[in-house]
Write an enzyme that holds these catalytic residues in place. Structure first.
Site, short mmCIF file in Angstrom:
data_model
loop_
_atom_site.label_atom_id
_atom_site.label_comp_id
_atom_site.label_asym_id
_atom_site.label_seq_id
_atom_site.Cartn_x
_atom_site.Cartn_y
_atom_site.Cartn_z
CD GLU A 1 -2.52 -1.33 2.64
OE1 GLU A 1 -3.59 -1.90 2.92
OE2 GLU A 1 -1.75 -1.06 3.86
CG ASP B 1 -4.64 -4.42 8.30
OD1 ASP B 1 -4.88 -5.48 7.73
OD2 ASP B 1 -3.60 -3.79 8.77
N1 LIG Z 1 -4.63 -0.66 12.37
C1 LIG Z 1 -3.14 -0.45 11.73
O1 LIG Z 1 -3.18 0.77 11.98
C2 LIG Z 1 -2.19 -1.49 11.92
C3 LIG Z 1 -0.90 -1.17 12.01
C4 LIG Z 1 -0.03 -2.20 11.82
C5 LIG Z 1 -0.46 -3.68 11.54
N2 LIG Z 1 -1.77 -3.65 11.55
C6 LIG Z 1 -2.24 -5.31 11.48
O2 LIG Z 1 -2.14 -5.73 12.57
C7 LIG Z 1 -1.80 -7.10 12.67
C8 LIG Z 1 -0.68 -7.59 13.50
O3 LIG Z 1 0.35 -7.20 12.96
P1 LIG Z 1 1.77 -7.61 13.60
O4 LIG Z 1 2.66 -6.81 13.03
O5 LIG Z 1 1.70 -7.62 14.77
O6 LIG Z 1 1.68 -9.24 12.73
P2 LIG Z 1 2.52 -10.52 13.41
O7 LIG Z 1 2.44 -11.25 12.28
O8 LIG Z 1 4.01 -9.88 13.87
O9 LIG Z 1 1.73 -11.13 14.45
C9 LIG Z 1 0.25 -11.34 14.29
C10 LIG Z 1 0.25 -12.34 15.51
O10 LIG Z 1 -1.09 -12.87 15.45
C11 LIG Z 1 -1.33 -14.15 15.83
N3 LIG Z 1 -2.79 -14.95 15.61
C12 LIG Z 1 -3.09 -14.89 14.29
N4 LIG Z 1 -4.13 -15.82 14.43
C13 LIG Z 1 -4.73 -15.81 15.62
C14 LIG Z 1 -5.74 -15.83 16.17
N5 LIG Z 1 -6.87 -16.43 15.74
N6 LIG Z 1 -5.84 -15.69 17.69
C15 LIG Z 1 -4.70 -15.06 18.34
N7 LIG Z 1 -3.53 -14.80 17.77
C16 LIG Z 1 -3.62 -15.12 16.46
C17 LIG Z 1 -0.07 -14.84 15.38
O11 LIG Z 1 0.31 -15.93 15.99
C18 LIG Z 1 1.13 -13.72 15.62
O12 LIG Z 1 1.88 -13.87 16.69
C19 LIG Z 1 -1.82 -7.39 10.97
O13 LIG Z 1 -2.87 -7.95 10.70
C20 LIG Z 1 -1.39 -6.12 10.44
O14 LIG Z 1 -1.79 -6.11 9.21
C21 LIG Z 1 -2.57 -2.84 11.84
#
Ligand SMILES: NC(=O)c1ccc[n+]([C@@H]2O[C@H](COP(=O)([O-])OP(=O)(O)OC[C@H]3O[C@@H](n4cnc5c(N)ncnc54)[C@H](O)[C@@H]3O)[C@@H](O)[C@H]2O)c1
Length: 349
Positions: free
Chosen positions: A65, A236
Site C-alpha cells: 500500500e 485492515d
Molecule cells: N490498524 C493499523 O494501523 C495496523 C498497523 C499495523 C499492523 N496492523 C495489522 O495488525 C496485525 C498484526 O500485525 P503484527 O505486525 O503484530 O503481525 P505479526 O504477524 O507479527 O503478529 C500477528 C500475531 O497474530 C497471531 N494470531 C494469528 N491468528 C490468531 C488467532 N486466531 N488468535 C490469536 N492470535 C492469532 C499470530 O500467531 C501472530 O503472533 C496485522 O494484521 C497487521 O496488518 C494494523
C-alpha cells in the site's frame, strides 16, 4: 508547527539503527506519549488535510500500500506491506518506509524507516482513541495477538491511560512467551492466558491485533460484556477481519476515514449504511465518545495516512538536534537548474 528548513539536495535519512537510537534517547514511553499528542493535534485539524483511501495492490499472499496525505504545507507518504504468511518464512508481516516533502518546492525533506515507526504510531493512535472511548479508570487490558505490534500497544496504554495489567493470548505459545519476556520489567503486571476467553476476563480494554488473511472470529458476541472498549487493529484489508459481526450490532463504532474503513475495516461485514462516528469528531468535541457505563465502544482501526504524517513530522522535529540521521544524495543538484546534462559530466572518468 515547526518550520521546515529550506530543502536541500541532500535529504536527511533515518535508518532502522538510528530510529532505535532515537527511541532510546527519548525513552520509549515518552515517545508513545508525545506521539499520541502529536497525532491528536493533527486529528483536531482533520479538515485541513487531503484525504484519500490508501492505494492498495492486493495479492493472494498480502497487500502493498501507498498512504499519501498533505496539509498544504507538507506532503507525506508511507510504503507499507501486510503479508501474514511472511512470518513462517522468517520475514515480518508489516514493513514500511516513508517520506516528507515540502509542498511549495516538492523537494523531500525526510526519508525514514517506518517499520518501528508504524508500530509506535499505531500504538499511539490506539491510546489516543482509548483516551476518548475507554471506561474511565480502566486498569486491565487484554492483548490478543502477541506479534510485532503487541508490546508497543500495551506500553502505549500504560503510558497514556495508566493501564497496570495486560493479559496476553496468541494461538502461538511462542509469541506469548516472547511478549512476556519483553514486557517483564516494564512495570506492567503480565498474565499469559490459554484462551481468548481467559484473556478478556476482567479487561476493560480488549485489543485484537492478529494477522490472518481471512474473516476470522477472534471475538464472538457472547465473549464481550457490557462496558468494554474494543480496539480492533488486525482487520485492515478486504477479506481480513477479527470480530463477529454481532459484536458490531451491539457496539458504537468509531473509525478513522470512513471511505477507507468501509473497504478494509471490521465494518466491511456490515451494510453500507451501518452507522459509524469519525474519531476526529470525538477529538474536537463535535461528536460524543463514551456516553454510558454499559456502552461497548469499538475503535475499528485500519491505520490512516494522517497518523503517518504526524509520526513523520514528529521524527523530523526530534531528530534534527541529534546525529541520528545520515544525508542521502537522492536529489540531483545541477549548478544551473536546467543543466542536468552538464551535471552528469561531473562523474565522467
Ligand atoms: N490498524 C493499523 O494501523 C495496523 C498497523 C499495523 C499492523 N496492523 C495489522 O495488525 C496485525 C498484526 O500485525 P503484527 O505486525 O503484530 O503481525 P505479526 O504477524 O507479527 O503478529 C500477528 C500475531 O497474530 C497471531 N494470531 C494469528 N491468528 C490468531 C488467532 N486466531 N488468535 C490469536 N492470535 C492469532 C499470530 O500467531 C501472530 O503472533 C496485522 O494484521 C497487521 O496488518 C494494523
Amino acid at each position: 508547527m515547526a518550520q521546515l528548513p529550506s530543502p536541500k539536495a541532500l535529504v536527511p535519512f533515518v535508518s532502522v539503527e538510528n530510529m532505535m537510537r532515537l527511541v532510546h534517547r527519548i525513552g520509549l514511553e515518552t515517545v508513545l506519549k508525545e506521539l499520541t499528542d502529536v497525532i491528536e493535534a493533527d486529528f483536531r485539524r482533520w479538515e485541513s488535510f487531503d484525504k484519500t483511501p490508501r492505494v492498495a495492490s492486493h495479492s493472494r499472499e498480502g497487500v502493498i500500500e501507498l498512504m499519501p496525505t498533505s496539509d498544504g504545507e507538507i506532503y507525506s507518504f508511507k510504503y507499507v506491506n501486510g503479508h501474514p504468511k511472511n512470518m513462517a518464512r522468517g520475514l515480518q508481516t508489516v514493513t514500511a518506509f516513508g517520506l516528507l516533502a515540502e509542498v511549495s518546492t516538492g523537494y523531500p525533506v525526510l526519508l525514514t524507516e517506518m517499520t518501528i515507526l508504524t508500530a509506535l504510531r499505531t500504538a499511539a493512535t490506539s491510546a489516543m482513541a482509548a483516551r476518548h472511548l475507554a471506561p474511565k479508570g480502566a486498569r486491565t487490558m487484554a492483548m490478543i495477538g502477541n506479534g510485532a505490534q503487541a508490546e508497543f500497544q500495551a506500553l502505549a496504554m500504560k503510558a497514556v491511560l495508566g493501564i497496570e495489567h495486560v493479559r496476553l493470548y496468541d494461538i502461538d505459545p511462542q509469541a506469548i512467551a516472547k511478549a512476556v519476556i519483553n514486557l517483564s520489567g516494564s512495570g506492567l503486571m503480565v498474565t499469559p492466558c490459554t484462551s481468548p476467553q481467559a484473556a478478556i476476563e476482567g479487561a476493560e480494554i480488549i485489543t485484537t491485533c492478529t494477522a490472518d488473511k481471512q474473516y476470522a472470529t477472534i471475538l464472538t458476541d457472547n465473549m464481550v460484556g457490557a462496558g468494554v472498549h474494543i480496539n480492533a487493529i488486525g482487520g485492515d484489508c478486504p477479506g481480513k477481519t477479527e470480530l463477529h459481526r454481532d459484536i458490531l450490532l451491539r457496539a458504537d463504532t468509531f473509525v478513522e476515514y470512513p471511505p477507507q474503513t468501509r473497504i478494509e475495516g471490521e465494518i466491511q461485514q456490515m451494510d453500507p449504511d451501518y452507522a459509524v462516528t469519525e474519531l476526529w469528531k470525538v477529538v474536537t468535541g463535535e461528536a460524543k465518545g463514551r456516553s454510558g457505563a454499559r456502552q461497548i465502544t469499538l475503535f475499528d482501526s485500519v491505520g490512516f495516512a494522517i497518523e503517518d504524517f504526524s509520526a513523520l513530522r514528529y521524527v523530523r522535529d526530534r531528530v534534527s538536534a541529534t546525529s541520528f540521521y545520515q544525508e542521502l544524495d537522492i536529489i540531483a543538484d545541477p549548478d544551473e537548474p536546467r543543466d542536468l546534462f552538464g551535471m552528469l559530466q561531473r562523474a565522467k572518468a
